[in-house]
Enzyme design. Structure first.
Site, short mmCIF file in Angstrom:
data_model
loop_
_atom_site.label_atom_id
_atom_site.label_comp_id
_atom_site.label_asym_id
_atom_site.label_seq_id
_atom_site.Cartn_x
_atom_site.Cartn_y
_atom_site.Cartn_z
N ARG A 39 0.82 -1.21 0.00
CA ARG A 39 0.00 0.00 0.00
C ARG A 39 0.86 1.27 0.00
NH1 ARG A 39 -5.56 -0.91 3.43
NH2 ARG A 39 -6.50 -2.19 1.82
N LYS A 201 -18.29 -13.86 2.55
CA LYS A 201 -19.16 -12.73 2.92
C LYS A 201 -20.36 -12.74 2.00
CE LYS A 201 -15.56 -9.64 4.60
NZ LYS A 201 -14.42 -9.74 3.68
N GLY A 377 -13.25 -3.44 0.38
CA GLY A 377 -14.62 -2.92 0.46
C GLY A 377 -14.94 -1.98 -0.68
P1 AMP Z 1 -14.28 -13.14 1.70
O1 AMP Z 1 -13.82 -12.08 2.65
O2 AMP Z 1 -15.75 -13.12 1.43
O3 AMP Z 1 -13.48 -13.15 0.41
O4 AMP Z 1 -14.01 -14.53 2.42
C1 AMP Z 1 -12.71 -15.05 2.57
C2 AMP Z 1 -12.76 -16.18 3.53
O5 AMP Z 1 -13.63 -17.19 3.06
C3 AMP Z 1 -11.43 -16.86 3.72
O6 AMP Z 1 -10.94 -16.58 5.01
C4 AMP Z 1 -11.72 -18.35 3.53
O7 AMP Z 1 -11.15 -19.16 4.55
C5 AMP Z 1 -13.22 -18.40 3.63
N1 AMP Z 1 -13.81 -19.52 2.91
C6 AMP Z 1 -13.66 -19.85 1.60
N2 AMP Z 1 -14.31 -20.99 1.32
C7 AMP Z 1 -14.87 -21.43 2.46
C8 AMP Z 1 -15.66 -22.57 2.84
N3 AMP Z 1 -15.98 -23.51 1.95
N4 AMP Z 1 -16.06 -22.69 4.12
C9 AMP Z 1 -15.73 -21.74 5.03
N5 AMP Z 1 -14.99 -20.64 4.75
C10 AMP Z 1 -14.56 -20.49 3.48
#
Ligand code: AMP
Length: 405
Positions: A39, A201, A377
């Site tokens: 960054r 998320k 975000g």
């Molecule tokens: P995000 O911030 O929405 O991109 O989510 C990222 C997080 O999703 C990471 O920390 C991953 O460990 C988690 N993640 C990805 N696939 C899975 C899954 N099948 N079950 C639980 N957590 C997951």
């Protein structure tokens, strides 16, 4: 795409006192050292450009979440040191970001001097978008440049209120780059445009999927997100991650994709585990066979093949969110396989969102991506089609200026 935004190279900044809002919110290790300075490096083009024009540079950033109070562990001192090393030039750290001492330091600055203000979030006014705090910041400078893309989705004093109190406002080169790449992918993409969305998320991202159905040629859904879709379709997903409140939205996305005859890809197999642990017992099962007491933590090998095929003819790829719990080795294969596929494709590849960025760096493939966004975000908000308050404030400023003429 953003015709209403004035960028730094459109402004007369020569010799002026410029307040540049940057995002130096870098990860720190447990000893307080900078763990990754991407960054800081990403702002160097703007800083170097301003130095070429003998600007007196006042840099402002937040770091962490001190909650409106002074916290020595979240001082910008290590950042001043790193920036100084990168520029091979003195960077003076001010004792605060507003107040009489800071005003005196700023008044004494000579052309080409750089002062880094102390953490903006040591003051409660920052996150409240306080006009009074914005005024104190604005009064330090003759020009305001926002180059903090990763903070542009926040309505804070240093991104919004401040613009009312500086006569000339614009955006920096990082902002320009982020918006340009985003526009290349979403406004006028070279097709086929494929979006790959994972992570967990779900309620945050499901709105994006609905919008993406209108724009993309193929939509790939993996990660925890895919499990919510299987849950919505009525499949047994065992103890896998799912967001119940997003089930209806997931169904709507599926309906929309069907109406649009969009090619939508979901996993066909998963790596399942008997518990959420690096030492869990694991096996690969099809999407119809997730055992009741197990959880799906990664996409399986057949899915990697399917998603790889789906990406084959892509000319533009947009990727947000890992395919599995890549933080644990046992469940990282799907994500890393897709990192390699995206990295080696001939498409223009845009990666956005904090965790995907981490996965790409961990796989050592960051140099092969066309662009990795610095904003999690903010990137998601752009994908949703939301305006970013930090950009809108600059546009409004321009409108006011025009109206005043
Ligand atoms: P995000 O911030 O929405 O991109 O989510 C990222 C997080 O999703 C990471 O920390 C991953 O460990 C988690 N993640 C990805 N696939 C899975 C899954 N099948 N079950 C639980 N957590 C997951």
């Amino acid at each position: 795409m953003y015709p209403d935004v004035t960028f730094i190279d459109d402004l007369d900044i020569s010799g002026k006192r410029a307040l540049i809002r940057v995002d130096f919110n870098v990860p720190l290790d447990d000893k307080g050292n900078i763990a990754d300075d991407t960054r800081i490096r990403s702002i160097l083009p703007t800083i170097n450009y301003a130095l070429d024009y003998n600007v007196r540079l006042i840099l402002a950033s937040h770091l962490g979440r001190p909650g409106g109070k002074k916290d020595p562990l979240l001082s910008l001192a290590p950042i001043a040191k790193r920036l100084s090393r990168l520029l091979e030039k003195e960077v003076r750290l001010a004792p605060d970001c507003v107040g009489p001492d800071v005003r005196r330091i700023v008044e004494e600055m000579k052309p080409g001097d750089i002062v880094l203000l102390e953490n903006l979030r040591f003051h409660p006014g920052e996150e409240k978008n306080s006009r009074e705090f914005g005024k104190k910041l604005g009064e330090l400078a003759e020009v305001y440049i926002n180059d903090a893309f990763a903070t542009a989705h926040r309505t804070h004093a240093s991104t919004v209120a401040v613009t009312e109190f500086v006569p000339v406002c614009g955006a920096g080169f990082l902002m320009k780059k982020e918006l340009t790449y985003f526009a290349r992918a979403m406004d006028n993409p070279v097709r086929p445009l494929v979006a790959m969305i994972g992570g967990k998320k779900v309620s945050d991202k499901v709105g994006i999927l609905s919008g993406l159905c209108e724009k993309v040629d193929k939509l790939i859904i993996g990660g925890g997100m895919a499990l919510t879709f299987f849950d919505a379709l009525g499949y047994e997903i065992g103890k896998s991650f799912t967001e119940k409140k997003a089930l209806d939205n997931a169904k709507e996305v599926l309906e929309k994709a069907k109406d649009k005859k969009l090619k939508l890809f979901l996993p066909v197999d998963f790596v399942v585990a008997d518990r959420f642990s690096p030492s869990a017992e694991t096996k690969v099962v099809t999407y119809q066979e997730i055992p009741r007491d197990w959880m799906a933590l990664d996409i399986g090998p057949a899915t990697v093949t399917l998603f790889t095929e789906a990406l084959q003819n892509a000319k533009t790829i947009l990727w947000n969110g890992p395919m599995g719990v890549f933080e644990m080795d046992a469940f990282s294969r799907g994500t890393f396989a897709m990192v390699r596929n995206v990295a080696n494709s001939y498409a223009m590849t845009i990666v956005g969102g904090g965790d995907t960025d981490v996965a790409v760096h961990r796989a050592g493939e960051f140099a092969k991506m066309s662009y990795i966004s610095t904003g999690g975000g903010a990137f998601l908000d752009l994908l949703k089609g939301n305006d970013l308050p930090g950009i809108t404030a600059l546009k409004n400023k321009r409108a006011t200026k025009k109206a005043a003429v």
